[in-house]
Scaffold this active site. Structure first.
Site, PDB file in Angstrom:
ATOM      1  N   HIS A 133      -4.176  -0.415  -0.131  1.00 60.08           N
ATOM      2  CA  HIS A 133      -3.391   0.332   0.860  1.00 60.08           C
ATOM      3  C   HIS A 133      -4.319   0.990   1.893  1.00 60.08           C
ATOM      4  CE1 HIS A 133       0.016   3.124   1.971  1.00 60.08           C
ATOM      5  NE2 HIS A 133      -1.006   3.887   2.292  1.00 60.08           N
ATOM      6  N   GLU A 134      -5.342   1.688   1.421  1.00 57.32           N
ATOM      7  CA  GLU A 134      -6.224   2.430   2.343  1.00 57.32           C
ATOM      8  C   GLU A 134      -7.132   1.497   3.139  1.00 57.32           C
ATOM      9  OE1 GLU A 134      -5.059   5.155   2.795  1.00 57.32           O
ATOM     10  OE2 GLU A 134      -4.469   6.091   0.914  1.00 57.32           O
ATOM     11  N   ILE A 135      -7.606   0.411   2.522  1.00 60.07           N
ATOM     12  CA  ILE A 135      -8.444  -0.541   3.268  1.00 60.07           C
ATOM     13  C   ILE A 135      -7.596  -1.247   4.320  1.00 60.07           C
ATOM     14  CG2 ILE A 135      -9.799  -2.678   3.075  1.00 60.07           C
ATOM     15  CD1 ILE A 135     -10.888  -1.477   0.378  1.00 60.07           C
TER      16      ILE A 135
END
Length: 167
Positions: A133-135
């Site tokens: 999600h964050e990448i």
């Protein structure tokens, strides 16, 4: 240590790819600390520098469970399992709404710590989902773009209604 304003959807900065970090100094440590404070205040379990309007590849995760918060600089997924899982996701930039997203069940992540030292991490379950999600966010891919068009449109309508009621 400062709680920074969070960039809210549909701010176009959320669609921009973040730049790699190449200077590992006190300013980077301060950014990581501000991200942690901002994430806890939101509240959330993961945040990126783009969430506060800074286009750098920095992620902070704090999933609880006694591991404590962790900062990932220039993270990249170098291996992902073929098995997929569904997990409910949301964003500090779009509070009040979430939906299930399909992600790889396990990932291997290469990143640098705050001193610039290369590290590797094997992750599964929630941690693997958070990394992906964050990448994605660092790559300018806001999480709702992983949803079908119909689900995405419904979610945006729900979010707009919540945002209107907040003001």
């Amino acid at each position: 240590m400062t709680i920074r304003p969070i960039v809210r959807y549909p701010d176009p900065r959320l669609d921009l790819a973040a730049q790699p970090v190449d200077v590992f100094d006190d300013a980077l440590r301060e950014l990581a600390q501000d991200l942690l404070e901002t994430m806890h205040a939101a509240p959330g379990i993961g945040i990126t520098a783009p969430h506060i309007g800074i286009a750098l590849r920095v992620v902070v995760l704090d999933l609880g469970g006694g591991e404590g918060p962790q900062t990932y600089v220039n993270p990249e997924i170098i291996r992902a399992s073929p098995e997929m899982i569904l997990h409910k996701e949301g964003s500090v930039s779009m509070p009040g709404v979430n939906d299930e997203v399909e992600r790889h069940a396990r990932v291997r992540v290469k990143y640098q710590d705050l001193d610039g030292v290369v590290q590797f991490e094997e992750a599964d379950g929630l941690r693997a989902v958070c990394h992906q999600h964050e990448i994605d966010q660092l790559d300018g891919m806001f999480w709702i773009r992983r949803l079908s068009r119909l689900k995405r449109e419904r979610l945006i309508k729900r979010y707009e209604k919540i945002a209107r009621n907040r003001h």
